[in-house]
Design a protein around this motif. Structure first.
Motif, PDB file in Angstrom:
ATOM      1  N   GLN A 141       0.833  -1.210   0.000  1.00  0.00           N
ATOM      2  CA  GLN A 141       0.000   0.000   0.000  1.00  0.00           C
ATOM      3  C   GLN A 141       0.862   1.253   0.000  1.00  0.00           C
ATOM      4  O   GLN A 141       0.577   2.218  -0.724  1.00  0.00           O
ATOM      5  N   LEU A 142       1.907   1.253   0.794  1.00  0.00           N
ATOM      6  CA  LEU A 142       2.806   2.401   0.852  1.00  0.00           C
ATOM      7  C   LEU A 142       3.487   2.625  -0.500  1.00  0.00           C
ATOM      8  O   LEU A 142       3.627   3.766  -0.961  1.00  0.00           O
ATOM      9  N   LEU A 143       3.879   1.557  -1.148  1.00  0.00           N
ATOM     10  CA  LEU A 143       4.521   1.654  -2.457  1.00  0.00           C
ATOM     11  C   LEU A 143       3.556   2.264  -3.475  1.00  0.00           C
ATOM     12  O   LEU A 143       3.917   3.182  -4.213  1.00  0.00           O
ATOM     13  N   HIS A 144       2.322   1.779  -3.495  1.00  0.00           N
ATOM     14  CA  HIS A 144       1.331   2.306  -4.439  1.00  0.00           C
ATOM     15  C   HIS A 144       0.949   3.754  -4.115  1.00  0.00           C
ATOM     16  O   HIS A 144       0.802   4.578  -5.020  1.00  0.00           O
ATOM     17  N   LYS A 145       0.816   4.039  -2.860  1.00  0.00           N
ATOM     18  CA  LYS A 145       0.473   5.403  -2.438  1.00  0.00           C
ATOM     19  C   LYS A 145       1.581   6.376  -2.847  1.00  0.00           C
ATOM     20  O   LYS A 145       1.315   7.468  -3.357  1.00  0.00           O
ATOM     21  N   THR A 146       2.815   5.959  -2.640  1.00  0.00           N
ATOM     22  CA  THR A 146       3.952   6.795  -3.018  1.00  0.00           C
ATOM     23  C   THR A 146       3.961   7.034  -4.521  1.00  0.00           C
ATOM     24  O   THR A 146       4.158   8.163  -4.987  1.00  0.00           O
ATOM     25  N   TYR A 147       3.721   5.992  -5.285  1.00  0.00           N
ATOM     26  CA  TYR A 147       3.697   6.126  -6.748  1.00  0.00           C
ATOM     27  C   TYR A 147       2.570   7.057  -7.196  1.00  0.00           C
ATOM     28  O   TYR A 147       2.766   7.894  -8.086  1.00  0.00           O
ATOM     29  N   GLU A 148       1.417   6.912  -6.591  1.00  0.00           N
ATOM     30  CA  GLU A 148       0.262   7.743  -6.973  1.00  0.00           C
ATOM     31  C   GLU A 148       0.477   9.215  -6.643  1.00  0.00           C
ATOM     32  O   GLU A 148      -0.069  10.089  -7.319  1.00  0.00           O
ATOM     33  N   GLU A 149       1.265   9.508  -5.622  1.00  0.00           N
ATOM     34  CA  GLU A 149       1.506  10.889  -5.219  1.00  0.00           C
ATOM     35  C   GLU A 149       2.589  11.574  -6.048  1.00  0.00           C
ATOM     36  O   GLU A 149       2.744  12.792  -5.969  1.00  0.00           O
ATOM     37  N   LEU A 150       3.316  10.810  -6.835  1.00  0.00           N
ATOM     38  CA  LEU A 150       4.359  11.399  -7.675  1.00  0.00           C
ATOM     39  C   LEU A 150       3.743  12.150  -8.852  1.00  0.00           C
ATOM     40  O   LEU A 150       2.680  11.780  -9.355  1.00  0.00           O
ATOM     41  N   ASN A 151       4.449  13.187  -9.308  1.00  0.00           N
ATOM     42  CA  ASN A 151       3.987  13.827 -10.536  1.00  0.00           C
ATOM     43  C   ASN A 151       4.570  13.065 -11.724  1.00  0.00           C
ATOM     44  O   ASN A 151       5.433  12.208 -11.575  1.00  0.00           O
ATOM     45  N   GLU A 152       4.120  13.375 -12.891  1.00  0.00           N
ATOM     46  CA  GLU A 152       4.478  12.608 -14.084  1.00  0.00           C
ATOM     47  C   GLU A 152       5.946  12.751 -14.473  1.00  0.00           C
ATOM     48  O   GLU A 152       6.485  11.904 -15.177  1.00  0.00           O
ATOM     49  N   ASN A 153       6.601  13.786 -14.038  1.00  0.00           N
ATOM     50  CA  ASN A 153       7.998  14.017 -14.404  1.00  0.00           C
ATOM     51  C   ASN A 153       8.978  13.439 -13.385  1.00  0.00           C
ATOM     52  O   ASN A 153      10.177  13.624 -13.530  1.00  0.00           O
ATOM     53  N   SER A 154       8.486  12.758 -12.378  1.00  0.00           N
ATOM     54  CA  SER A 154       9.358  12.238 -11.317  1.00  0.00           C
ATOM     55  C   SER A 154      10.213  11.090 -11.828  1.00  0.00           C
ATOM     56  O   SER A 154       9.802  10.307 -12.684  1.00  0.00           O
ATOM     57  N   ARG A 155      11.382  11.013 -11.246  1.00  0.00           N
ATOM     58  CA  ARG A 155      12.323   9.941 -11.596  1.00  0.00           C
ATOM     59  C   ARG A 155      12.214   8.812 -10.575  1.00  0.00           C
ATOM     60  O   ARG A 155      11.578   8.955  -9.541  1.00  0.00           O
ATOM     61  N   LEU A 156      12.883   7.728 -10.882  1.00  0.00           N
ATOM     62  CA  LEU A 156      12.884   6.574  -9.989  1.00  0.00           C
ATOM     63  C   LEU A 156      13.517   6.930  -8.647  1.00  0.00           C
ATOM     64  O   LEU A 156      13.029   6.494  -7.594  1.00  0.00           O
ATOM     65  N   GLU A 157      14.556   7.713  -8.662  1.00  0.00           N
ATOM     66  CA  GLU A 157      15.209   8.117  -7.413  1.00  0.00           C
ATOM     67  C   GLU A 157      14.250   8.897  -6.514  1.00  0.00           C
ATOM     68  O   GLU A 157      14.294   8.761  -5.296  1.00  0.00           O
ATOM     69  N   ASP A 158      13.386   9.711  -7.126  1.00  0.00           N
ATOM     70  CA  ASP A 158      12.382  10.448  -6.343  1.00  0.00           C
ATOM     71  C   ASP A 158      11.413   9.472  -5.669  1.00  0.00           C
ATOM     72  O   ASP A 158      11.104   9.608  -4.491  1.00  0.00           O
ATOM     73  N   LEU A 159      10.969   8.504  -6.438  1.00  0.00           N
ATOM     74  CA  LEU A 159      10.054   7.488  -5.890  1.00  0.00           C
ATOM     75  C   LEU A 159      10.703   6.756  -4.722  1.00  0.00           C
ATOM     76  O   LEU A 159      10.100   6.600  -3.650  1.00  0.00           O
ATOM     77  N   LYS A 160      11.926   6.320  -4.910  1.00  0.00           N
ATOM     78  CA  LYS A 160      12.624   5.565  -3.866  1.00  0.00           C
ATOM     79  C   LYS A 160      12.815   6.410  -2.608  1.00  0.00           C
ATOM     80  O   LYS A 160      12.611   5.929  -1.493  1.00  0.00           O
ATOM     81  N   THR A 161      13.184   7.665  -2.793  1.00  0.00           N
ATOM     82  CA  THR A 161      13.418   8.546  -1.646  1.00  0.00           C
ATOM     83  C   THR A 161      12.126   8.781  -0.867  1.00  0.00           C
ATOM     84  O   THR A 161      12.103   8.665   0.365  1.00  0.00           O
ATOM     85  N   ILE A 162      11.069   9.077  -1.584  1.00  0.00           N
ATOM     86  CA  ILE A 162       9.779   9.330  -0.922  1.00  0.00           C
ATOM     87  C   ILE A 162       9.274   8.053  -0.252  1.00  0.00           C
ATOM     88  O   ILE A 162       8.749   8.085   0.868  1.00  0.00           O
ATOM     89  N   PHE A 163       9.451   6.932  -0.914  1.00  0.00           N
ATOM     90  CA  PHE A 163       9.043   5.632  -0.363  1.00  0.00           C
ATOM     91  C   PHE A 163       9.779   5.359   0.953  1.00  0.00           C
ATOM     92  O   PHE A 163       9.159   5.005   1.965  1.00  0.00           O
ATOM     93  N   LEU A 164      11.084   5.554   0.943  1.00  0.00           N
ATOM     94  CA  LEU A 164      11.874   5.339   2.162  1.00  0.00           C
ATOM     95  C   LEU A 164      11.484   6.305   3.274  1.00  0.00           C
ATOM     96  O   LEU A 164      11.317   5.904   4.430  1.00  0.00           O
ATOM     97  N   MET A 165      11.332   7.561   2.939  1.00  0.00           N
ATOM     98  CA  MET A 165      10.983   8.564   3.947  1.00  0.00           C
ATOM     99  C   MET A 165       9.589   8.314   4.523  1.00  0.00           C
ATOM    100  O   MET A 165       9.366   8.491   5.725  1.00  0.00           O
ATOM    101  N   SER A 166       8.672   7.875   3.693  1.00  0.00           N
ATOM    102  CA  SER A 166       7.318   7.569   4.182  1.00  0.00           C
ATOM    103  C   SER A 166       7.360   6.418   5.179  1.00  0.00           C
ATOM    104  O   SER A 166       6.664   6.436   6.191  1.00  0.00           O
TER     105      SER A 166
END
Length: 169
Positions: A121-146
């Protein structure tokens, strides 16, 4: 008076009777000890199986930690590819280990299931909150911080498995 044809048989019975009682007691004691030995070996074997199940599920939970998940896969993936591959990997490993639920407590299994679902759920929530221009590193960072900013349910589940292990040993 002692001139009977049955006298030798009577003497043999009188002499043999204590030996027969002793032999019966010996056999009963031997059977009882063998049953205890079998029960002990079965209990020890069962404990070893439970120990292995707890080890496998602890390893699954360690691999489920976001810090370990973000290290997997190629860095050139798109965020949606990473989410798909991570979810697939978690699901496959969970299905591979699902038979372990036979050997661990119901509450521990429920904790493991909840941990897995929370990470997904956290992984999907993090992905859904990203904007379309986000990179993989952004996803990973937000996922870890969450995960870091939320309750550490994986470590809590591992601690519960440790307590279950202490009951076995």
């Amino acid at each position: 008076m002692f001139d009977s044809d049955y006298l030798p048989y009577a003497v043999a019975v009188i002499i043999a009777l204590p030996f027969l009682v002793f032999a019966k007691q010996f056999v009963n004691s031997f059977v009882r000890l063998k049953k205890q030995e079998i029960n002990f070996l079965a209990t020890r074997s069962n404990s070893e199986i439970k120990l292995q199940a707890l080890e496998r599920m602890t390893l699954f939970l360690e691999r489920l930690k976001p810090a370990n998940l973000v290290m997997k896969f190629d860095k050139d993936l798109e965020p949606h590819e990473f989410v798909f591959l991570t979810e697939k990997n978690i699901t496959e490993e969970f299905e591979y280990n699902s038979s372990q639920q036979l050997y661990i407590s119901r509450s521990s299994w429920q904790d493991i299931l909840t941990s897995k679902n929370n990470v997904l759920q956290l992984l999907h929530k993090t992905y859904e909150e990203l904007n379309e221009n986000s990179r993989l590193e952004d996803l990973k960072t937000i996922f870890l911080m969450s995960y870091v900013n939320s309750e550490d349910y994986i470590s809590d589940t591992i601690e519960n498995l440790r307590k279950e292990l202490n009951k076995i040993i």
